[in-house]
Scaffold this motif. Structure first.
Motif, PDB file in Angstrom:
ATOM      1  N   LEU A   1       0.833  -1.198   0.000  1.00 49.31           N
ATOM      2  CA  LEU A   1       0.000   0.000   0.000  1.00 49.31           C
ATOM      3  C   LEU A   1       0.873   1.256   0.000  1.00 49.31           C
ATOM      4  CD1 LEU A   1      -3.210   0.577   0.544  1.00 49.31           C
ATOM      5  CD2 LEU A   1      -2.384   1.225   2.809  1.00 49.31           C
ATOM      6  N   LEU A   2       1.902   1.246   0.824  1.00 44.89           N
ATOM      7  CA  LEU A   2       2.825   2.385   0.884  1.00 44.89           C
ATOM      8  C   LEU A   2       3.469   2.632  -0.476  1.00 44.89           C
ATOM      9  CD1 LEU A   2       4.573   1.599   4.292  1.00 44.89           C
ATOM     10  CD2 LEU A   2       3.107   3.576   3.827  1.00 44.89           C
ATOM     11  N   MET A   3       3.853   1.554  -1.160  1.00 40.49           N
ATOM     12  CA  MET A   3       4.572   1.682  -2.425  1.00 40.49           C
ATOM     13  C   MET A   3       3.660   2.059  -3.577  1.00 40.49           C
ATOM     14  SD  MET A   3       7.155  -1.589  -2.108  1.00 40.49           S
ATOM     15  CE  MET A   3       8.308  -1.112  -3.394  1.00 40.49           C
TER      16      MET A   3
ATOM     17  N   ASP B   1       2.529   6.043  -2.615  1.00 38.91           N
ATOM     18  CA  ASP B   1       3.697   6.568  -3.332  1.00 38.91           C
ATOM     19  C   ASP B   1       4.854   6.935  -2.408  1.00 38.91           C
ATOM     20  OD1 ASP B   1       2.359   6.353  -5.838  1.00 38.91           O
ATOM     21  OD2 ASP B   1       1.327   8.227  -5.407  1.00 38.91           O
ATOM     22  N   ARG B   2       5.093   6.113  -1.407  1.00 33.91           N
ATOM     23  CA  ARG B   2       6.212   6.372  -0.498  1.00 33.91           C
ATOM     24  C   ARG B   2       7.518   5.934  -1.180  1.00 33.91           C
ATOM     25  NH1 ARG B   2       4.790   7.914   4.835  1.00 33.91           N
ATOM     26  NH2 ARG B   2       2.699   8.817   4.616  1.00 33.91           N
ATOM     27  N   PRO B   3       8.559   6.754  -1.129  1.00 33.00           N
ATOM     28  CA  PRO B   3       9.756   6.498  -1.942  1.00 33.00           C
ATOM     29  C   PRO B   3      10.778   5.545  -1.334  1.00 33.00           C
ATOM     30  CG  PRO B   3       9.987   8.597  -0.814  1.00 33.00           C
ATOM     31  CD  PRO B   3       8.611   8.094  -0.498  1.00 33.00           C
ATOM     32  N   ASP B   4      10.662   5.240  -0.044  1.00 30.27           N
ATOM     33  CA  ASP B   4      11.768   4.524   0.594  1.00 30.27           C
ATOM     34  C   ASP B   4      11.276   3.300   1.366  1.00 30.27           C
ATOM     35  OD1 ASP B   4      14.528   4.214   1.142  1.00 30.27           O
ATOM     36  OD2 ASP B   4      14.285   5.139   3.116  1.00 30.27           O
ATOM     37  N   VAL B   5      10.521   2.444   0.682  1.00 30.98           N
ATOM     38  CA  VAL B   5       9.983   1.234   1.299  1.00 30.98           C
ATOM     39  C   VAL B   5      10.809   0.036   0.848  1.00 30.98           C
ATOM     40  CG1 VAL B   5       7.939  -0.223   1.564  1.00 30.98           C
ATOM     41  CG2 VAL B   5       7.677   2.266   1.284  1.00 30.98           C
TER      42      VAL B   5
END
Length: 206
Positions: A141-143, A147-151
């Motif tokens: 979900l984060l990725m 759109d989280r850049p550092d997962v």
């Protein structure tokens, strides 16, 4: 290409292994099928668990058709009987998980306005109390939605397998916690763009 993606590629290229991998791999396509709809993405992720993409798509389509506007609003979902939900092809366990998402969303906000100010780890801890939602689900979900850049989804089997193939000297013969520690150490060099590195790893064909 956005400035952020250019910066990510420039940074990742400092790792010679990732630089080679990126050169061999077409640019990963970034899909966000849910237009930032975290609730719907969580429902779809549960339907998709442990079945093929084709089967999951068919079941999720039938599931949405159970609702007059094609959207499983939480209160409407909780009013559906087990028999109605089973008619879409859902197992009893997945029905309970879907209901858990609906129940959670009625009490706890899960929209972008609420989640965006939170750290990645805070979002993981916020959502994993939902039955059927684990760390890997939240990391996807984060990725792909937030759109989280550092997962770095180390629990993803493909990511681990590809890293072992790409970095044989650092991972040869390692197992368990020792392997996890080595993979984390490798991925630390990718910060703060581990999401982009993982997108390439998924698409890379060794």
């Amino acid at each position: 290409m956005t400035p952020d993606s250019a910066a990510a590629l420039d940074h990742l290229a400092q790792d010679p292994v990732i630089a080679r991998l990126m050169a061999e791999t077409p640019d990963p396509k970034v899909f966000n099928d849910y237009a930032d709809d975290v609730y719907l993405a969580l429902l779809e992720s549960i339907v998709s668990q442990q079945i093929s993409v084709k089967a999951a798509d068919a079941i999720f389509t039938r599931f949405r058709l159970l609702f007059s506007d094609g959207y499983p609003h939480a209160r409407d979902l909780l009013l559906k009987t087990t028999e109605e939900l089973r008619s879409a092809g859902l197992s009893g366990q997945k029905i309970k998980y879907l209901q858990s998402v609906a129940e959670f969303s009625l009490v706890n906000p899960i929209d972008r306005a609420h989640l965006d100010p939170m750290t990645d780890e805070a979002i993981v801890q916020y959502l994993i109390p939902i039955k059927g939602v684990g760390r890997w689900t939240v990391e996807m979900l984060l990725m792909f939605v937030l759109d989280r850049p550092d997962v770095f989804p180390i629990d993803d089997l493909v990511i681990r397998q590809r890293m072992i193939l790409a970095y044989p000297e650092q991972t040869n013969g390692l197992t368990g916690k020792t392997l996890y520690n080595a993979l984390h150490q490798i991925a630390d060099a990718w910060r703060p763009y581990r999401t982009t590195a993982c997108r390439y790893l998924w698409r890379w064909k060794p």
